[in-house]
Design a protein around this motif. Structure first.
Motif, mmCIF file in Angstrom:
data_model
loop_
_atom_site.group_PDB
_atom_site.id
_atom_site.type_symbol
_atom_site.label_atom_id
_atom_site.label_comp_id
_atom_site.label_asym_id
_atom_site.label_seq_id
_atom_site.Cartn_x
_atom_site.Cartn_y
_atom_site.Cartn_z
ATOM 1 N N ALA A 119 0.809 -1.218 0.000
ATOM 2 C CA ALA A 119 0.000 0.000 0.000
ATOM 3 C C ALA A 119 0.844 1.271 0.000
ATOM 4 C CB ALA A 119 -0.925 0.001 1.219
ATOM 5 N N GLY A 120 2.157 1.129 0.118
ATOM 6 C CA GLY A 120 3.028 2.295 0.136
ATOM 7 C C GLY A 120 3.142 2.969 1.489
ATOM 8 N N LEU A 121 2.559 2.374 2.525
ATOM 9 C CA LEU A 121 2.684 2.944 3.865
ATOM 10 C C LEU A 121 4.098 2.771 4.405
ATOM 11 C CD1 LEU A 121 -0.673 1.607 5.340
ATOM 12 C CD2 LEU A 121 -0.202 3.896 4.443
ATOM 13 N N ILE A 122 4.762 1.721 3.942
ATOM 14 C CA ILE A 122 6.170 1.489 4.243
ATOM 15 C C ILE A 122 6.912 1.490 2.916
ATOM 16 C CG2 ILE A 122 7.875 -0.140 5.139
ATOM 17 C CD1 ILE A 122 5.726 -1.190 7.046
ATOM 18 N N LYS A 123 7.923 2.322 2.777
ATOM 19 C CA LYS A 123 8.708 2.400 1.542
ATOM 20 C C LYS A 123 9.828 1.371 1.617
ATOM 21 C CE LYS A 123 6.209 6.018 0.470
ATOM 22 N NZ LYS A 123 5.107 5.929 -0.510
ATOM 23 N N GLY A 124 9.417 0.111 1.602
ATOM 24 C CA GLY A 124 10.379 -0.954 1.813
ATOM 25 C C GLY A 124 10.471 -1.927 0.662
ATOM 26 N N PRO A 125 11.313 -2.964 0.806
ATOM 27 C CA PRO A 125 11.492 -3.965 -0.239
ATOM 28 C C PRO A 125 10.271 -4.868 -0.368
ATOM 29 C CG PRO A 125 13.266 -4.028 1.413
ATOM 30 C CD PRO A 125 12.164 -3.212 1.978
#
Length: 411
Positions: A119-125
């Motif tokens: 969802a893009g709430l965490i800009k992670g891998p």
């Protein structure tokens, strides 16, 4: 769909042993559309001139712990999940900015964390997660203190983060099914003693043949596999013979066991940097004394294990297993491995080999038409200097995940 055209790059495609000169790569949407040794015509594409920099697949860490906020697992088990989630966000976002576009979580992460990333709430891998690791009573994911005489079972405790205690075939079947129901992309088991747990010596064998085979069957029924924490030759060979696909750590492996792994097509994922970091920084960061003592048994054997695995032709993945603030040393695993392996072997382990291990061959870990557009740009030649991947991504000016820029700092 939008297009991005990378021009004038040197290419490490994740499969070969050399850089390919003067390459051009076209990304369309989330995927790689074309790779060519000539200019590509793409009207309307956003053009990025790499001026001879290296384009390569995004890195993959196959042994990551997103919830590992602290070296003391018992302390982490007592933390509220909401607090751990904030630690996870920080650790995942930092990993992506180091160039790791995919991680396989080896215990703790769940579907909520995966959804937050999507969802893009965490800009992670990208996140491949195991859910909670399965452990026997007194096993490596049983973090109760020796003084704790409570008789409860972790499977009845909704707050437990990293492990679920399950003893006996019916219990391990139920535990595996529960993690698979929650979307686990693979199942993690504890098959030998470990450093972080208080009650089990490194040489301790964990889970019976019947229990391991039952877990392997449950994973196979969902078209996935089992990864097993295992250090000693006996623990490793049992797992491989019983159908486990991925052996984690394997510091104490010997030649006959490595030959067995190669013959059975099993992968081994060494995690040497965590032992170096625990030795250097563990005590000041809260690593319990019992864990510091057990660390001595496995740390010095790490490079020897790489030599044995290479000689036997075992398929090696790339993992780090770092805890808490020690995750800043994630990319040091490259240089540790380079003491035994060639730079190309090291980079393939963190790209195409890990992708194949995770059943994503051709999707991840390669720069090829049809693959996911998870790409990084390195300012220099990583095959000549693996240290370019260190320094928290300072020499990685561009990171692309699923066709979108996570970092863009070309000068």
């Amino acid at each position: 769909m939008g297009q991005i055209l990378f021009e004038n790059c040197r290419l490490f495609d994740g499969l070969g042993s050399e850089l390919l000169e003067d390459r051009h790569v076209l990304v369309e949407g989330e995927r790689i559309k074309e790779v060519a040794d000539r200019p590509i015509s793409a009207d309307g594409a956003e053009v990025v001139d790499l001026a001879g920099r290296t384009l390569m697949p995004g890195l993959i860490d196959a042994h990551f712990h997103a919830f590992a906020a602290d070296p003391d697992f018992a302390k982490m088990e007592a933390m509220p999940r909401s607090l751990l989630a904030q630690h996870a966000r920080k650790l995942l976002e930092a990993a992506l900015l180091r160039g790791f576009t995919t991680v396989r979580d080896a215990g703790g992460a769940d579907y909520g964390l995966a959804l937050a990333i999507k969802a893009g709430l965490i800009k992670g891998p990208r996140l491949f997660y195991s859910g909670r690791a399965l452990t026997q009573t007194g096993g490596h994911a049983d973090f109760r203190a020796l003084e704790d005489h409570s008789a409860f079972c972790f499977c009845g405790q909704g707050s437990r983060i990293f492990g679920v205690i399950a003893d006996g075939v019916p219990a391990v079947r139920q535990a595996a099914r529960e993690e698979l129901r929650r979307g686990a992309t693979q199942i993690k088991i504890m098959a030998s003693g470990g450093v972080a747990s208080p009650s089990d010596p490194i040489w301790n064998l964990q889970y019976s043949e019947e229990e391991i085979r039952a877990i392997v069957w449950e994973a196979a029924s969902w078209r996935t596999y089992v990864m097993a924490h295992a250090y000693t030759p006996e623990a490793i060979s049992r797992c491989v013979q019983f159908g486990v696909r991925s052996i984690e750590h394997a510091n104490l492996i010997d030649e006959p066991t490595a030959a067995l792994c190669a013959a059975e097509g099993a992968y081994v994922v060494p995690t040497l940097v965590t032992y170096d970091a625990l030795h250097r920084f563990g005590p000041e960061l809260g690593l319990p004394a019992v864990s510091q003592e057990k660390l001595k048994d496995v740390r010095e054997a790490g490079l020897t294990s790489l030599e044995i695995l290479k000689a036997a032709g075992v398929k090696m993945g790339f993992g780090t297993d770092l805890l808490g603030d020690m995750q800043v040393h994630q990319a040091q695993e490259f240089e540790i491995r380079a003491e035994v392996l060639s730079p190309a072997e090291v980079l393939r382990s963190a790209t195409s080999a890990n992708a194949a291990l995770m059943n994503a061959e051709g999707e991840l870990g390669v720069v090829a038409p049809g693959g996911q557009a998870d790409l990084i740009v390195v300012d220099g030649d990583p095959l000549a200097d693996l240290s370019l991947l260190q320094h928290q991504g300072a020499r990685i000016p561009v990171i692309l995940k699923a066709g979108a820029f996570a970092k863009r700092e070309l000068v």
